[in-house]
Design a protein around this motif. Structure first.
Motif, mmCIF file in Angstrom:
data_model
loop_
_atom_site.group_PDB
_atom_site.id
_atom_site.type_symbol
_atom_site.label_atom_id
_atom_site.label_comp_id
_atom_site.label_asym_id
_atom_site.label_seq_id
_atom_site.Cartn_x
_atom_site.Cartn_y
_atom_site.Cartn_z
ATOM 1 N N ARG A 18 0.850 -1.179 0.000
ATOM 2 C CA ARG A 18 0.000 0.000 0.000
ATOM 3 C C ARG A 18 0.886 1.229 0.000
ATOM 4 N NH1 ARG A 18 -4.510 2.406 4.224
ATOM 5 N NH2 ARG A 18 -2.642 2.858 5.456
ATOM 6 N N LEU A 19 0.788 1.995 -1.050
ATOM 7 C CA LEU A 19 1.514 3.252 -1.153
ATOM 8 C C LEU A 19 0.703 4.375 -0.526
ATOM 9 C CD1 LEU A 19 2.839 3.058 -4.825
ATOM 10 C CD2 LEU A 19 3.791 2.037 -2.740
ATOM 11 N N SER A 20 1.391 5.281 0.132
ATOM 12 C CA SER A 20 0.754 6.456 0.716
ATOM 13 C C SER A 20 1.386 7.709 0.147
ATOM 14 C CB SER A 20 0.914 6.461 2.239
ATOM 15 O OG SER A 20 0.304 5.337 2.822
ATOM 16 N N CYS A 21 0.604 8.765 0.073
ATOM 17 C CA CYS A 21 1.087 10.059 -0.409
ATOM 18 C C CYS A 21 0.529 11.131 0.520
ATOM 19 C CB CYS A 21 0.638 10.288 -1.843
ATOM 20 S SG CYS A 21 0.971 11.951 -2.478
ATOM 21 N N ALA A 22 1.383 11.689 1.347
ATOM 22 C CA ALA A 22 0.972 12.735 2.273
ATOM 23 C C ALA A 22 1.087 14.092 1.599
ATOM 24 C CB ALA A 22 1.848 12.686 3.522
ATOM 25 N N ALA A 23 -0.005 14.857 1.627
ATOM 26 C CA ALA A 23 -0.040 16.172 0.992
ATOM 27 C C ALA A 23 0.013 17.276 2.033
ATOM 28 C CB ALA A 23 -1.316 16.305 0.159
ATOM 29 N N SER A 24 0.639 18.382 1.670
ATOM 30 C CA SER A 24 0.793 19.495 2.607
ATOM 31 C C SER A 24 -0.443 20.384 2.667
ATOM 32 C CB SER A 24 2.014 20.335 2.213
ATOM 33 O OG SER A 24 1.825 20.886 0.923
ATOM 34 N N ASP A 25 -1.328 20.258 1.678
ATOM 35 C CA ASP A 25 -2.534 21.080 1.625
ATOM 36 C C ASP A 25 -3.783 20.215 1.691
ATOM 37 O OD1 ASP A 25 -1.376 23.618 -0.769
ATOM 38 O OD2 ASP A 25 -0.959 23.288 1.360
ATOM 39 N N ASP A 26 -4.913 20.870 1.874
ATOM 40 C CA ASP A 26 -6.200 20.196 1.838
ATOM 41 C C ASP A 26 -6.462 19.707 0.420
ATOM 42 O OD1 ASP A 26 -9.643 21.319 2.513
ATOM 43 O OD2 ASP A 26 -8.821 19.377 1.943
ATOM 44 N N ILE A 27 -6.597 18.398 0.265
ATOM 45 C CA ILE A 27 -6.819 17.833 -1.061
ATOM 46 C C ILE A 27 -8.249 17.362 -1.262
ATOM 47 C CG2 ILE A 27 -4.416 17.148 -1.363
ATOM 48 C CD1 ILE A 27 -5.247 14.276 -0.619
ATOM 49 N N SER A 28 -9.120 17.673 -0.304
ATOM 50 C CA SER A 28 -10.474 17.129 -0.364
ATOM 51 C C SER A 28 -11.254 17.650 -1.562
ATOM 52 C CB SER A 28 -11.222 17.462 0.922
ATOM 53 O OG SER A 28 -11.310 18.874 1.096
ATOM 54 N N SER A 29 -11.036 18.897 -1.944
ATOM 55 C CA SER A 29 -11.803 19.439 -3.060
ATOM 56 C C SER A 29 -10.996 20.357 -3.965
ATOM 57 C CB SER A 29 -13.019 20.214 -2.533
ATOM 58 O OG SER A 29 -12.591 21.281 -1.709
ATOM 59 N N SER A 30 -9.746 20.604 -3.601
ATOM 60 C CA SER A 30 -8.946 21.585 -4.337
ATOM 61 C C SER A 30 -8.093 20.991 -5.441
ATOM 62 C CB SER A 30 -8.036 22.359 -3.364
ATOM 63 O OG SER A 30 -8.783 23.007 -2.371
ATOM 64 N N TYR A 31 -7.891 19.694 -5.414
ATOM 65 C CA TYR A 31 -6.978 19.070 -6.359
ATOM 66 C C TYR A 31 -7.561 17.787 -6.922
ATOM 67 C CZ TYR A 31 -3.456 22.126 -4.265
ATOM 68 O OH TYR A 31 -2.759 23.215 -3.821
ATOM 69 N N CYS A 32 -7.113 17.472 -8.138
ATOM 70 C CA CYS A 32 -7.283 16.124 -8.651
ATOM 71 C C CYS A 32 -6.013 15.358 -8.313
ATOM 72 C CB CYS A 32 -7.502 16.139 -10.157
ATOM 73 S SG CYS A 32 -9.127 16.746 -10.580
ATOM 74 N N LYS A 74 -6.793 13.155 6.670
ATOM 75 C CA LYS A 74 -5.333 13.046 6.787
ATOM 76 C C LYS A 74 -4.607 13.673 5.605
ATOM 77 C CE LYS A 74 -5.487 8.746 9.477
ATOM 78 N NZ LYS A 74 -5.045 7.326 9.547
ATOM 79 N N ASN A 75 -5.359 14.217 4.655
ATOM 80 C CA ASN A 75 -4.741 14.765 3.430
ATOM 81 C C ASN A 75 -3.785 13.749 2.804
ATOM 82 O OD1 ASN A 75 -6.054 17.244 3.565
ATOM 83 N ND2 ASN A 75 -4.456 18.158 4.823
ATOM 84 N N THR A 76 -4.251 12.533 2.701
ATOM 85 C CA THR A 76 -3.404 11.444 2.217
ATOM 86 C C THR A 76 -4.100 10.669 1.112
ATOM 87 O OG1 THR A 76 -2.324 11.241 4.368
ATOM 88 C CG2 THR A 76 -2.133 9.381 2.870
ATOM 89 N N LEU A 77 -3.342 10.382 0.078
ATOM 90 C CA LEU A 77 -3.784 9.558 -1.047
ATOM 91 C C LEU A 77 -3.139 8.181 -0.909
ATOM 92 C CD1 LEU A 77 -5.268 9.724 -3.902
ATOM 93 C CD2 LEU A 77 -2.971 10.047 -4.825
ATOM 94 N N TYR A 78 -3.876 7.152 -1.281
ATOM 95 C CA TYR A 78 -3.360 5.786 -1.181
ATOM 96 C C TYR A 78 -3.459 5.069 -2.525
ATOM 97 C CZ TYR A 78 -4.079 6.620 3.813
ATOM 98 O OH TYR A 78 -4.051 7.136 5.088
ATOM 99 N N LEU A 79 -2.609 4.062 -2.667
ATOM 100 C CA LEU A 79 -2.736 3.125 -3.770
ATOM 101 C C LEU A 79 -2.519 1.731 -3.186
ATOM 102 C CD1 LEU A 79 -3.224 2.879 -6.848
ATOM 103 C CD2 LEU A 79 -0.738 2.701 -7.105
ATOM 104 N N GLN A 80 -3.615 0.989 -3.050
ATOM 105 C CA GLN A 80 -3.528 -0.389 -2.592
ATOM 106 C C GLN A 80 -3.240 -1.268 -3.802
ATOM 107 O OE1 GLN A 80 -3.771 -1.790 0.569
ATOM 108 N NE2 GLN A 80 -3.222 -3.709 -0.453
ATOM 109 N N MET A 81 -2.147 -2.015 -3.730
ATOM 110 C CA MET A 81 -1.730 -2.845 -4.857
ATOM 111 C C MET A 81 -1.728 -4.299 -4.429
ATOM 112 S SD MET A 81 1.352 -0.482 -6.399
ATOM 113 C CE MET A 81 2.442 -0.840 -5.047
ATOM 114 N N ASP A 82 -2.585 -5.086 -5.019
ATOM 115 C CA ASP A 82 -2.700 -6.514 -4.730
ATOM 116 C C ASP A 82 -2.329 -7.319 -5.962
ATOM 117 O OD1 ASP A 82 -5.688 -5.646 -2.955
ATOM 118 O OD2 ASP A 82 -3.711 -6.036 -2.094
#
Length: 126
Positions: A18-32, A74-82
């Motif tokens: 599982r990859l994680s990507c921690a963002a410094s800004d609010d990513i809930s609605s401001s970014y793709c 958590k302003n975090t994006l994930y990629l679960q890889m199975d």
């Protein structure tokens, strides 16, 4: 926005990461947000993307095996890889873009997003 990936490593075929990507800004609605990868000697390849309505898109080779998700608290994006395969071996990058164009073009456009992290290496052995 600053992006920092983690979670890469070396696994055998059939394993999971599982990859994680921690963002410094609010990513809930401001970014793709999305993930792309690059293997040695190969071009960058979009892997997965979240659009502004939290719909998802994936490159055909990972459909059914990878899952992209986002934790807004958590302003975090994930990629679960199975069910990882040797051909998944690559440097994986998290990417973000505030534009509407990015949100509309799906996984294939992720390598063109405006901001990316430093990458995390995934190595799958047979």
């Amino acid at each position: 926005v600053l992006l920092v990936e983690s979670g890469g490593g070396a696994v055998q075929a059939g394993g999971s990461l599982r990859l994680s990507c921690a963002a410094s800004d609010d990513i809930s609605s401001s970014y793709c947000m999305g993930w792309f990868r690059q293997a040695p000697g190969k071009e960058r390849e979009g892997v997965a993307a979240l659009d502004s309505d939290h719909g998802t898109s994936y490159v055909a080779s990972v459909k059914g095996r990878f899952t992209i998700s986002q934790d807004n608290a958590k302003n975090t994006l994930y990629l679960q890889m199975d069910s990882l395969k040797p051909e998944d071996t690559a440097m994986y990058y998290c990417a973000a873009d505030p534009g509407l164009v990015a949100c509309s073009r799906g996984y294939s456009y992720v390598p063109n997003f405006g901001t990316r992290g430093q990458g995390t290496q995934v190595t799958v052995s047979s």
